[in-house]
Scaffold this motif. Structure first.
Motif, mmCIF file in Angstrom:
data_model
loop_
_atom_site.group_PDB
_atom_site.id
_atom_site.type_symbol
_atom_site.label_atom_id
_atom_site.label_comp_id
_atom_site.label_asym_id
_atom_site.label_seq_id
_atom_site.Cartn_x
_atom_site.Cartn_y
_atom_site.Cartn_z
ATOM 1 N N ASN A 335 18.809 -13.660 -43.280
ATOM 2 C CA ASN A 335 19.492 -13.570 -41.985
ATOM 3 C C ASN A 335 20.965 -13.205 -42.149
ATOM 4 O O ASN A 335 21.557 -13.406 -43.211
ATOM 5 N N GLU A 336 21.539 -12.709 -41.068
ATOM 6 C CA GLU A 336 22.976 -12.439 -41.048
ATOM 7 C C GLU A 336 23.721 -13.738 -41.341
ATOM 8 O O GLU A 336 23.429 -14.780 -40.756
ATOM 9 N N LEU A 337 24.681 -13.671 -42.257
ATOM 10 C CA LEU A 337 25.375 -14.881 -42.689
ATOM 11 C C LEU A 337 26.795 -14.528 -43.114
ATOM 12 O O LEU A 337 27.013 -13.543 -43.824
ATOM 13 N N TYR A 338 27.747 -15.336 -42.684
ATOM 14 C CA TYR A 338 29.141 -15.156 -43.086
ATOM 15 C C TYR A 338 29.610 -16.450 -43.737
ATOM 16 O O TYR A 338 29.886 -17.439 -43.061
ATOM 17 N N GLY A 339 29.659 -16.434 -45.058
ATOM 18 C CA GLY A 339 30.066 -17.619 -45.792
ATOM 19 C C GLY A 339 31.576 -17.690 -45.955
ATOM 20 O O GLY A 339 32.328 -16.785 -45.572
ATOM 21 N N LEU A 340 32.018 -18.774 -46.561
ATOM 22 C CA LEU A 340 33.449 -18.992 -46.757
ATOM 23 C C LEU A 340 34.059 -17.896 -47.621
ATOM 24 O O LEU A 340 35.192 -17.456 -47.381
ATOM 25 N N GLY A 341 33.307 -17.424 -48.616
ATOM 26 C CA GLY A 341 33.814 -16.347 -49.465
ATOM 27 C C GLY A 341 34.036 -15.070 -48.683
ATOM 28 O O GLY A 341 35.048 -14.376 -48.865
ATOM 29 N N THR A 342 33.097 -14.744 -47.807
ATOM 30 C CA THR A 342 33.215 -13.535 -46.983
ATOM 31 C C THR A 342 34.440 -13.609 -46.085
ATOM 32 O O THR A 342 35.198 -12.639 -45.943
ATOM 33 N N ILE A 343 34.652 -14.775 -45.477
ATOM 34 C CA ILE A 343 35.777 -14.948 -44.555
ATOM 35 C C ILE A 343 37.115 -14.888 -45.297
ATOM 36 O O ILE A 343 38.061 -14.230 -44.858
ATOM 37 N N LEU A 344 37.178 -15.559 -46.467
ATOM 38 C CA LEU A 344 38.443 -15.603 -47.205
ATOM 39 C C LEU A 344 38.760 -14.283 -47.899
ATOM 40 O O LEU A 344 39.933 -13.959 -48.124
ATOM 41 N N GLU A 345 37.721 -13.537 -48.243
ATOM 42 C CA GLU A 345 37.947 -12.243 -48.900
ATOM 43 C C GLU A 345 38.774 -11.325 -48.009
ATOM 44 O O GLU A 345 39.622 -10.562 -48.489
ATOM 45 N N LYS A 346 38.558 -11.422 -46.701
ATOM 46 C CA LYS A 346 39.318 -10.603 -45.750
ATOM 47 C C LYS A 346 40.799 -10.965 -45.764
ATOM 48 O O LYS A 346 41.649 -10.167 -45.360
ATOM 49 N N ALA A 347 41.106 -12.188 -46.222
ATOM 50 C CA ALA A 347 42.499 -12.644 -46.268
ATOM 51 C C ALA A 347 43.096 -12.495 -47.663
ATOM 52 O O ALA A 347 44.167 -13.041 -47.945
ATOM 53 N N GLY A 348 42.397 -11.776 -48.546
ATOM 54 C CA GLY A 348 42.938 -11.503 -49.874
ATOM 55 C C GLY A 348 42.674 -12.573 -50.907
ATOM 56 O O GLY A 348 43.353 -12.625 -51.937
ATOM 57 N N TYR A 349 41.681 -13.423 -50.671
ATOM 58 C CA TYR A 349 41.371 -14.496 -51.615
ATOM 59 C C TYR A 349 40.416 -14.029 -52.709
ATOM 60 O O TYR A 349 39.531 -13.203 -52.475
ATOM 61 N N HIS A 350 40.618 -14.591 -53.894
ATOM 62 C CA HIS A 350 39.667 -14.424 -54.988
ATOM 63 C C HIS A 350 38.755 -15.647 -54.960
ATOM 64 O O HIS A 350 39.234 -16.768 -54.769
ATOM 65 N N THR A 351 37.447 -15.468 -55.130
ATOM 66 C CA THR A 351 36.517 -16.590 -54.982
ATOM 67 C C THR A 351 35.589 -16.699 -56.184
ATOM 68 O O THR A 351 35.194 -15.696 -56.778
ATOM 69 N N ALA A 352 35.240 -17.931 -56.524
ATOM 70 C CA ALA A 352 34.376 -18.165 -57.684
ATOM 71 C C ALA A 352 33.599 -19.456 -57.477
ATOM 72 O O ALA A 352 34.015 -20.344 -56.730
ATOM 73 N N MET A 353 32.449 -19.540 -58.152
ATOM 74 C CA MET A 353 31.666 -20.777 -58.154
ATOM 75 C C MET A 353 31.303 -21.134 -59.585
ATOM 76 O O MET A 353 30.973 -20.256 -60.391
ATOM 77 N N PHE A 354 31.343 -22.439 -59.884
ATOM 78 C CA PHE A 354 31.045 -22.949 -61.213
ATOM 79 C C PHE A 354 29.914 -23.977 -61.127
ATOM 80 O O PHE A 354 29.986 -24.917 -60.338
ATOM 81 N N HIS A 355 28.893 -23.781 -61.941
ATOM 82 C CA HIS A 355 27.793 -24.746 -62.031
ATOM 83 C C HIS A 355 27.256 -24.683 -63.453
ATOM 84 O O HIS A 355 26.806 -23.626 -63.897
ATOM 85 N N GLY A 356 27.298 -25.794 -64.161
ATOM 86 C CA GLY A 356 26.974 -25.796 -65.580
ATOM 87 C C GLY A 356 25.506 -25.722 -65.920
ATOM 88 O O GLY A 356 25.135 -25.814 -67.090
ATOM 89 N N ALA A 357 24.641 -25.540 -64.924
ATOM 90 C CA ALA A 357 23.200 -25.429 -65.173
ATOM 91 C C ALA A 357 22.825 -23.977 -65.442
ATOM 92 O O ALA A 357 23.655 -23.068 -65.343
ATOM 93 N N ALA A 358 21.545 -23.768 -65.768
ATOM 94 C CA ALA A 358 21.055 -22.420 -66.056
ATOM 95 C C ALA A 358 21.274 -21.503 -64.862
ATOM 96 O O ALA A 358 21.074 -21.906 -63.712
ATOM 97 N N ASN A 359 21.702 -20.294 -65.129
ATOM 98 C CA ASN A 359 21.869 -19.310 -64.057
ATOM 99 C C ASN A 359 20.541 -19.124 -63.332
ATOM 100 O O ASN A 359 19.505 -18.932 -63.966
ATOM 101 N N GLY A 360 20.569 -19.195 -62.030
ATOM 102 C CA GLY A 360 19.342 -19.102 -61.245
ATOM 103 C C GLY A 360 18.839 -20.450 -60.780
ATOM 104 O O GLY A 360 17.956 -20.524 -59.923
ATOM 105 N N SER A 361 19.391 -21.534 -61.330
ATOM 106 C CA SER A 361 18.969 -22.871 -60.921
ATOM 107 C C SER A 361 19.171 -23.048 -59.420
ATOM 108 O O SER A 361 20.261 -22.857 -58.894
#
Length: 624
Positions: A335-361
């Motif tokens: 579905n159409e979705l606007y997350g926090l990263g999408t909203i902040l990117e418009k304001a010039g923010y760099h965004t990242a997520m960290f999770h120490g589990a296996a990629n895809g978890s």
């Protein structure tokens, strides 16, 4: 091994892949405006990435055809047998090609590739079949053309005589092909099998719809829950009027954008009952308690779900878990979705997520991308030299070394940034590193010791973070993904199952004017960040509110698998499956007198969520 029967199979499947790509091109042309923001390069990448989903769909649909084509006994090249194969090929593939054609136009109505919602409108289609056929006559013509291509270009057996391999070799070949088929259906060797949300890896995220194909999304939707729409309110205007929500609330902030960093820390299984600051000092979180004394710890905070996979959409996109399936794996994941990263990117923010589990978890990496998060750091990105030493033997990297890694990695990000960190050591089996055995209180439940360790890891993180150049210009938001096992009677009730800590902390600002007694929830995180940073946007959903604004109606929305709950200061409303509305006092859940406004608001939230999800119109005001 590469005899005529095998090469024929490859050519026939290749014909299907060519048709799927042709349909993708036509889909792109029919819906050109949807993808107008994408550059030619990323659009081309979406087409290439689509091959992965095409292969999966073709292999799922043609499993029987592949088996019959490579049957290790009998003469599979005999004319009669080949005619049967051709019929199987056409009959199995024609319906799915028809679905793909229908989506050329249906996509314009629902904004996503079709899933199993087609099952819910079969009666309507049957009633309107004549009108639909005449209006969309060109789709019928296209289907006839596709059938002609399927039949006309179907590779036939060469008249040149061909010898079949011996039975043992044909058996071996079938086994090898079966392995490759499974691999193709899975989409590769990644942790989780291919799902629709794996398509949303490019920006803008709408390219995910171009990457997907309708047969794939339809097959993946079979057996998944559909939401029956509700009609408590007759119009969108009446629905909005019943909610304490203004779509334009954040469109024109009074002050300029405040380019500070934001770090959201999601603590695995940190139930509110484990936090001393919420229980008169009785708990297992001495550092979190000390941080609470310097920040704002909300005393009535709730998760919007009961699982880790439900927390991320609530926190990063303000989408509560109000249905049986987690959003990440639901039929509505595209579905159409606007997350926090999408909203902040418009304001010039760099965004990242960290999770120490296996990629895809739990699909976190793909959902993070859907929410507009630019970079994802999982187990694969953790330094190889440290991985074996810091691995917990089950899920991923122990919290202490991982949070140290995060603290230093954040210093590499360009400011301003928004980072989300998800811990894992307090997850079952609650493993504590050997060097810390006996260091933390055992408590009464097996999770308690790991909570103490995770709290210590958090302390060490803040010790390191406080020395980094970005620290003093950062708002920290700490919460838990969900609750866990309980041994405190006060939490063993309907609301207690959702009570988690939610803490705002700023090392260089006084934010004590924020009311810690107000109701708070995960879906409040996004509007709170938008409000704090003065980000202009019209893409905030009504399910949360800014914790900085005391004029907003604070509330929490919960769903226990059967009933919906609206929690407000002083009262709780419940909407049961048989449409009964019950009222309770907050927080003891004692029966209370009716609250008509709460009833209207709860029904409005339920209708908004269910109809918005099923019709892909959560942001319907954007289309006005």
């Amino acid at each position: 091994m590469f005899d005529q029967s095998f090469t024929l199979l490859l050519r026939r499947l290749g014909l299907l892949l060519a048709l799927y790509m042709l349909l993708r091109i036509v889909f792109y042309l029919f819906n050109l405006s949807t993808f107008a923001e994408a550059s030619p390069t990323t659009t081309l990448l979406a087409f290439v990435h689509g091959l992965r989903f095409d292969i999966a769909a073709v292999l799922i649909i043609n499993g029987l055809f592949i088996l019959l084509s490579l049957l290790p006994i009998g003469n599979t090249l005999a004319p009669t047998y080949q005619r049967i194969l051709k019929w199987v090929f056409v009959l199995f593939n024609a319906p799915f090609l028809a679905l793909a054609l229908v989506d050329l136009e249906f996509f314009k109505f629902i904004g996503r590739r079709s899933s199993n919602e087609l099952f819910t409108i079969t009666d309507d289609i049957a009633d309107q079949v004549g009108q639909l056929a005449s209006y969309y006559w060109y789709l019928g013509l296209g289907f006839i053309l596709l059938l002609l291509i399927l039949v006309k270009f179907y590779p036939d057996v060469s008249p040149k005589k061909s010898t079949l391999p011996p039975v043992w070799l044909r058996c071996l070949r079938l086994l090898l092909v079966a392995g490759f088929v499974v691999l193709g259906i899975r989409g590769g060797l990644q942790l989780k099998p291919l799902r629709p949300n794996h398509a949303f890896v490019l920006q803008p995220s709408t390219l995910g719809h171009l990457t997907l194909n309708t047969p794939f999304t339809f097959i993946k939707g079979i057996g998944q829950t559909q939401l029956e729409e509700k009609h408590y309110f007759g119009t969108d205007e009446a629905l909005l009027a019943a909610l304490p929500f203004d779509p334009n609330r954040f469109v024109q902030p009074e002050n300029p954008i405040q380019k500070e960093n934001v770090v959201i820390i999601i603590l695995e299984s940190f139930s509110a009952e484990y936090v001393g600051a919420l229980n008169e000092g009785k708990g297992y979180t001495p550092f979190l308690d000390s941080l609470a004394s310097e920040g704002v710890l909300f005393r009535n905070a709730f998760a919007n779900g009961r699982k880790s996979i439900e927390a991320l959409p609530s926190i990063l996109a303000s989408v509560p878990s109000l249905m049986q399936d987690p959003f990440i794996t639901s039929p509505f994941q595209a579905n159409e979705l606007y997350g926090l990263g999408t909203i902040l990117e418009k304001a010039g923010y760099h965004t990242a997520m960290f999770h120490g589990a296996a990629n895809g978890s739990m699909g976190f990496n793909n959902f993070a991308s859907r929410a507009g998060i630019e970079e994802y750091y999982g187990l694969d990105e953790y330094p190889a030299a440290l991985k074996s030493k810091d691995f917990d033997g089950q899920w991923g990297i122990f919290d202490e070394p991982y949070l140290q890694y995060v603290a230093h990695q954040l210093s590499e990000l360009e400011q301003p940034f928004m980072a989300t960190v998800f811990t894992l050591s307090s997850h079952q089996p609650y493993t504590v590193p050997a060097q810390y055995k006996g260091f933390f209180p055992k408590g009464d439940l097996e999770i308690h010791e790991s909570i103490g360790y995770a709290d210590y890891a958090l302390k060490e993180f803040f010790k390191t973070a406080s020395k980094q150049p970005w620290y003093d210009s950062t708002l920290f938001i700490l919460t838990a993904d969900h609750t866990q096992m309980s041994n405190v009677p006060a939490y063993q009730n309907e609301l207690g199952h959702y009570r988690v800590p939610l803490l705002l902390f700023h090392p260089a600002k006084d934010i004590s004017e924020i009311d810690p007694e107000q109701i708070a929830q995960h879906t409040d995180v996004l509007p709170t960040v938008v409000d704090y940073l003065n980000i202009p946007t019209d893409k905030v959903l009504p399910f949360g509110h800014s914790l900085l604004d005391s004029t907003d109606a604070a509330h929490a929305l919960l769903y226990n698998g059967s009933s919906y709950f609206l929690v407000q200061q002083g009262k709780v409303a419940e909407l049961t499956p048989d449409e009964q509305v019950r009222f309770y006092s907050f927080a003891d859940m004692a029966p209370a007198s009716p609250a008509p406004t709460a009833e209207q608001q709860l029904k409005a939230y339920v209708q908004y969520f269910r109809n918005g999800m099923s019709g892909n119109k959560l942001y319907f005001w954007l289309k006005r």
